[in-house]
Design a protein around this motif. Structure first.
Motif, PDB file in Angstrom:
ATOM      1  N   SER B  83     -16.336  12.418  55.459  1.00  0.00           N
ATOM      2  CA  SER B  83     -16.432  13.674  56.221  1.00  0.00           C
ATOM      3  C   SER B  83     -17.777  14.357  56.073  1.00  0.00           C
ATOM      4  N   ILE B  84     -18.447  14.190  54.913  1.00  0.00           N
ATOM      5  CA  ILE B  84     -19.634  15.030  54.723  1.00  0.00           C
ATOM      6  C   ILE B  84     -20.748  14.742  55.742  1.00  0.00           C
ATOM      7  N   PRO B  85     -21.006  13.495  56.149  1.00  0.00           N
ATOM      8  CA  PRO B  85     -22.042  13.348  57.185  1.00  0.00           C
ATOM      9  C   PRO B  85     -21.670  14.089  58.462  1.00  0.00           C
ATOM     10  N   MET B  86     -20.386  14.076  58.778  1.00  0.00           N
ATOM     11  CA  MET B  86     -19.934  14.736  60.006  1.00  0.00           C
ATOM     12  C   MET B  86     -20.036  16.249  59.878  1.00  0.00           C
ATOM     13  N   VAL B  87     -19.709  16.759  58.682  1.00  0.00           N
ATOM     14  CA  VAL B  87     -19.818  18.200  58.450  1.00  0.00           C
ATOM     15  C   VAL B  87     -21.274  18.629  58.602  1.00  0.00           C
ATOM     16  N   LEU B  88     -22.164  17.854  58.019  1.00  0.00           N
ATOM     17  CA  LEU B  88     -23.585  18.207  58.098  1.00  0.00           C
ATOM     18  C   LEU B  88     -24.066  18.157  59.544  1.00  0.00           C
ATOM     19  N   LEU B  89     -23.638  17.122  60.253  1.00  0.00           N
ATOM     20  CA  LEU B  89     -24.011  17.007  61.661  1.00  0.00           C
ATOM     21  C   LEU B  89     -23.506  18.221  62.443  1.00  0.00           C
ATOM     22  N   THR B  90     -22.271  18.614  62.164  1.00  0.00           N
ATOM     23  CA  THR B  90     -21.681  19.744  62.887  1.00  0.00           C
ATOM     24  C   THR B  90     -22.473  21.023  62.673  1.00  0.00           C
ATOM     25  N   VAL B  91     -22.754  21.356  61.422  1.00  0.00           N
ATOM     26  CA  VAL B  91     -23.433  22.633  61.188  1.00  0.00           C
ATOM     27  C   VAL B  91     -24.844  22.601  61.751  1.00  0.00           C
TER      28      VAL B  91
END
Lengths: 493, 504
Positions: B83-91
């Motif tokens: 999830s963390i790459p996706m979270v970073l991409l989102t923000v």
């Protein structure tokens, strides 16, 4: 007056209280003509409903049958009393903010509304076919009058007449069914009927099934389920919007109350685990599943082609009956709890949606999709509230309608059967999005042709927000209401 | 402990409420509130990146408490390497999109409110570890998306918006059924995604439909897969995408392609893989075939497009095919490549959409070839050199030029898939996509930027500071990750390694 009679009257206190207020309004109407046109009767109605709710809280903690078993006071009765009194209070508030209810007939409206509410309350409490019939007729006959409330409007008259003819036929069916049932079982009281049916061990003969079909016909008309749903769109369209608002929730829930009680106490018995089981020889689950499927499919598919928002919502309310009937298929606690929860969710969101239509109808004098054009931009509160109600009706998460569907579908999946019904149910909610979203499209996606400065009056804003809040809150946190519905069921006599 | 994930999720929601309360006549104030409401999660995202433990596969920054007791529903948030790459991409993309949306003139309040609401939904999807919570966030994203496309979109916005909404809702109701089914068929009844993944609960059970008894786990797998495949979108569920991406305003296209598409593949990796591993293996061939179809179909469609934005939209279909292929290979390289491709496609396609948006703002069309057959652009490289340079970076990253980010992930995907002997034929066919990708992107570049200058556009202005500002971070990421992808690969390594042990 014996102590027993007094006790019985005490148990009937909420209805007695409403009757008292009804008589009071009659007297006031005669003595002070001014009250016919001002908001006095609305305030009295709301006070009466609040008093009714408080009395319901107070009286009869333990479930019992009274008046010789004609009526019962149990969790179920109480649940529906709360429901009806709340609906009546809101409807009264809605009606007094609407131009469709003429000022000169405000008092009449309040009297009729209170009277129907008492009738609905009796329907929910009845444990005897005659009392039930009385309740149903009390609601029906007054509904005919209310549907034709705009006396000089052709559509309203048509609605009233259609309602009357259809209602007359349906109650004819029902009373015929009742009499057959009486002939067969030798009793009008639910427990005695159930005892006879249990003893018969499935040897009922054709007459029983005939009676069942006839009774279903009458009840299906009340809840507007397939195949007795045809009246709903015409009546809702013709009747003044505040009255359609009331019709789409109040009498419908009353029909559900009667249907549930009859099904659970006459044709089914409680099992040890607190679920219900059909009496030997009566297997209705397949029939209910098919009826529920047909009701939602017919409701949803008919709604697609409509352009009048009141008709869209009328068909959608038929579809919602289909969803609710799904909860009856399994006859277990979770399904029945789901129905009760759904009714609560439906009450707030449907009252709200119809209310918005009423506001628009007042503003524009019509209620087709075009009348909604761009209204979200000129009246954001109205637009946002309608968004909440519509998404909730569609069953999008975060709103109470989704939780209702979640519980209903869950109860069927839990039982392990009827997967086709659940699949059909979810596909139906996708279809329903298609017509619901048209309303929001009109409100938000289409710009108004000319910028107009409109303002939503505080009177309506307060009420709409008041209904939108529970719609959102119940979508996010529903434990208390769920437990309340559970308690209601475990208290069913 | 500081509930950092919840704070990141709900700051935008708070921002939305503030914006709704602001007066209508001050759009700049609204914009700045939105900037703050997305900058804070971005800052917290940097904190997450710094403090994320790369050595463990377990959930981190966990928040867990009871929410709806009777159904054992928990408020359960946490992130792992998936999830963390996706979270970073989102923000990151949310912040950049707020700035890229500066040019929105009408309904500013509504636009930014919806955008912030969307960010809450996206964050929630990537952080939720309870199926019910996941589903809630998954669905509430639809509401702002519908309005963002439907109100601020292009000519066919109404059709595009409803098509998007209906398709996704169709997928989510199937997901709803699977969710409820998983709850009732698991012991003890739970929505907890980690508990559901334990003990292969659904293998060997059956469910009846019209008298046929169907294997439960495969049914669940199909239901979930359709739900996620619509979002990816996997052929044949892709038809909403060209409409939604083309009609949406620039920033929304960026979010759609950059984040929302990833939710599909993220969901498959988060649910189908760990909860239903047997069914996943059973379906691996099928997934591989769909992946290859996606790559080729997307590429061919892109090649045929005359509209710049449609070309980029179809290139997304093709690039998401790589992700599917990598996932279905069940090799370390393949799955790592797939997740890396999710991140890299997020950055490169965001650049492409932003760039298309910039040129559209200037000339109000984006025809490569106009409908009447004349050239839409041509030779504009000499007028807008900076723009052309950035476009070249985005384009080469997208087609997988070595030294830029897309190359690494695509190479990993094909390496991984090729090392699984079952899939070698597919890989050979699928790798044609790289060739096709180069073809349609370079052909577009040639027709738009090179050749003789089209006189219509001789006064074209180059990028202004705001546009440059939105593209710089993405440019840097694309170049840095092309040379040294370890910062992202490190994040997900342990989690994906543990995931793969289910399939060895």
């Amino acid at each position: 007056m014996t102590a027993e009679t007094l006790h019985n009257i005490k148990l009937l206190a909420p209805e007695v209280c409403l009757t008292f207020f009804l008589c009071f309004l009659f007297v006031v109407d005669g003595l002070f003509p001014k009250t016919r046109t001002n908001k006095f009767s609305m305030i009295t109605t709301v006070v009466a409903c609040i008093a009714g709710i408080l009395l319901t809280c107070k009286v009869g903690k333990t479930p019992e049958a009274y008046f010789g078993g004609l009526v019962v006071n149990d969790g179920f009765t109480k649940f529906f009393r709360y429901f009806f009194f709340f609906t009546a209070a809101v409807s009264s508030y809605v009606a007094f903010g609407s131009k469709e209810i003429e000022t000169r007939s405000r008092m009449e409206f309040s009297l009729l509304l209170l009277c129907t509410t008492i009738g609905m309350s009796i329907m929910a409490a009845a444990s005897n076919l005659l009392v039930l019939y009385m309740g149903i007729e009390m609601v029906s006959i007054i509904s005919f009058v209310m549907a034709g409330f705009k006396r000089d409007n052709l559509k309203s008259n048509e609605a009233s007449f259609k309602y009357l003819v259809f209602g007359g036929v349906a109650s004819g069916f029902m009373i015929y069914g009742f009499s057959l049932m009486y002939g067969l079982t030798g009793s009008l009281n639910y427990p005695q009927m159930a005892a006879y049916l249990t003893a018969a061990q499935g040897n009922f003969g054709l007459v029983f099934w005939l009676a069942l079909v006839l009774i279903y016909g009458g009840l299906a008309y009340k809840i507007s389920a397939f195949p007795m749903h045809f009246w709903a769109p015409d009546v809702y369209e013709g009747a003044p919007t505040p009255i359609a608002t009331f019709f789409s929730v109040g009498p419908k829930a009353a029909g559900f109350a009667a249907l549930l009680r009859m099904l659970l106490t006459v044709f089914a018995v409680k099992t040890a685990e607190g679920n219900w089981q059909m009496i030997n020889g009566i297997s209705l689950t397949h029939v209910i599943a098919v009826i529920s499927a047909l009701t939602m499919v017919v409701g949803n598919l008919s709604a697609i082609g409509q352009t009048n928002v009141k008709r869209i919502l009328a068909y959608s309310s038929i579809a919602h009956v289909g969803y609710m009937l799904m909860g009856l298929v399994t006859l277990d606690r979770s399904g029945l709890t789901a129905i009760l929860f759904y009714l609560i969710a439906y009450c707030a969101m449907n009252l709200g949606a119809f209310w918005v239509v009423g506001v628009v109808a007042n503003l524009r004098g019509r209620e087709d999709l075009d009348a909604f054009r761009g209204l979200g931009w000129s009246m954001p509160v109205l637009g946002i509230c309608m968004g909440i109600f519509i998404f909730s009706l569609t069953g999008i998460p975060m709103f109470s309608g989704f939780i209702g569907k979640f519980l209903i579908f869950g109860s069927i999946i839990k039982s392990g059967g009827y997967l086709w019904l659940v699949l059909l149910g979810v596909m139906n909610s996708v279809v329903s999005l298609y017509y619901y979203i048209k309303i929001l499209k009109s409100m938000w996606l289409d710009r108004p042709e000319s910028p107009e400065s409109l303002k939503l009056s505080t009177y309506h804003a307060v009420g709409l927000v008041g209904l939108a809040i529970p719609t959102v809150v119940l979508g996010l946190y529903f434990t208390p209401i769920l437990e309340f519905a559970e308690r209601t069921l475990s208290n069913l006599l | 402990m500081f509930p950092i994930l919840s704070v990141m999720t709900y700051i935008p929601l708070l921002g939305m409420i503030v914006i709704l309360a602001l007066p209508r006549n001050n759009p700049n104030l609204v914009r700045w509130v939105a900037v703050v409401a997305t900058a804070l999660p971005l800052a917290l995202g940097v904190y997450l990146y710094m403090h994320f433990d790369r050595t463990t596969a377990s959930m981190q920054f966990v928040e867990q408490f009871d929410w709806i007791k009777p159904f054992n529903i928990q408020y359960y948030m946490g992130i792992d390497g998936l999830s963390i790459p996706m979270v970073l991409l989102t923000v990151l993309l949310s912040f950049l999109c707020i700035i890229a949306s500066w040019g929105i003139e009408n309904g500013v309040k509504g636009y930014y409110a919806m955008f912030l609401f969307l960010e809450t939904g996206m964050m929630g999807v990537f952080c939720a570890l309870d199926f019910f919570l996941f589903f809630l966030f998954w669905e509430i994203m639809l509401l702002p998306m519908y309005f963002l496309i439907g109100i601020w979109g292009g000519k066919e916005k109404v059709y595009a918006a409803i098509k998007f909404f209906l398709y996704t809702l169709f997928g989510s109701v199937l997901m709803l059924l699977v969710m409820v089914g998983m709850y009732y068929y698991s012991e003890p009844h739970t929505f907890n995604l980690l508990q559901l993944a334990q003990g292969h609960q659904f293998v060997g059970k059956t469910i009846a439909l019209f008298g046929y008894s169907l294997p439960l786990d495969k049914l669940f797998w199909i239901g979930l897969f359709i739900g996620f495949a619509i979002k990816v979108p996997v052929w044949p569920f892709h038809t909403w995408l060209p409409w939604a991406h083309v009609e949406a305003p620039t920033a929304v296209s960026v979010i759609l392609a950059g984040v929302l598409l990833k939710m599909g593949t993220y969901g498959i990796l988060r649910m189908n893989y760990p909860i239903l591993p047997e069914a996943t293996l059973w379906a691996s061939n099928f997934m591989m075939i769909l992946g290859v179809i996606n790559i080729l179909y997307g590429a061919f469609c892109a090649m045929a497009q005359k509209d710049l934005k449609k070309l980029v939209a179809y290139s997304s279909v093709s690039h998401m095919g790589y992700v599917i292929v990598g996932m279905a290979s069940f090799t370390t390289a393949g799955v790592n490549g797939a997740v890396l491709q999710m991140f890299n496609h997020g950055t490169s396609t965001a650049m492409l959409f932003l760039l298309v948006g910039i040129i559209y703002d200037r000339v109000h069309h984006r025809w490569i070839v106009k409908p009447d057959g004349s050239k839409g652009f041509g030779g504009i490289a000499s007028v807008v050199p900076v723009y052309t340079g950035v476009m070249a970076i985005a384009l080469f990253a997208s087609l997988g030029l070595p030294g830029l980010s897309g190359f690494i992930s695509e190479a990993l995907v094909f390496l991984g898939a090729f090392s699984n002997p079952k899939f070698q034929t597919y890989v050979v066919i699928g790798s044609l996509g790289i060739l096709l990708g180069a073809a349609y992107l370079l052909w577009m570049f040639m027709r738009v930027f090179l050749g003789p200058l089209n006189e219509e556009h001789k006064d074209l202005k180059d990028m202004n500071w705001r546009e440059t500002f939105t593209l710089i971070p993405l440019c840097v990421l694309v170049i840095v990750l092309g040379v040294y992808p370890m910062p992202v690969l490190n994040l997900m390594g342990s989690t994906l390694a543990k995931l793969l042990t289910l399939f060895s």
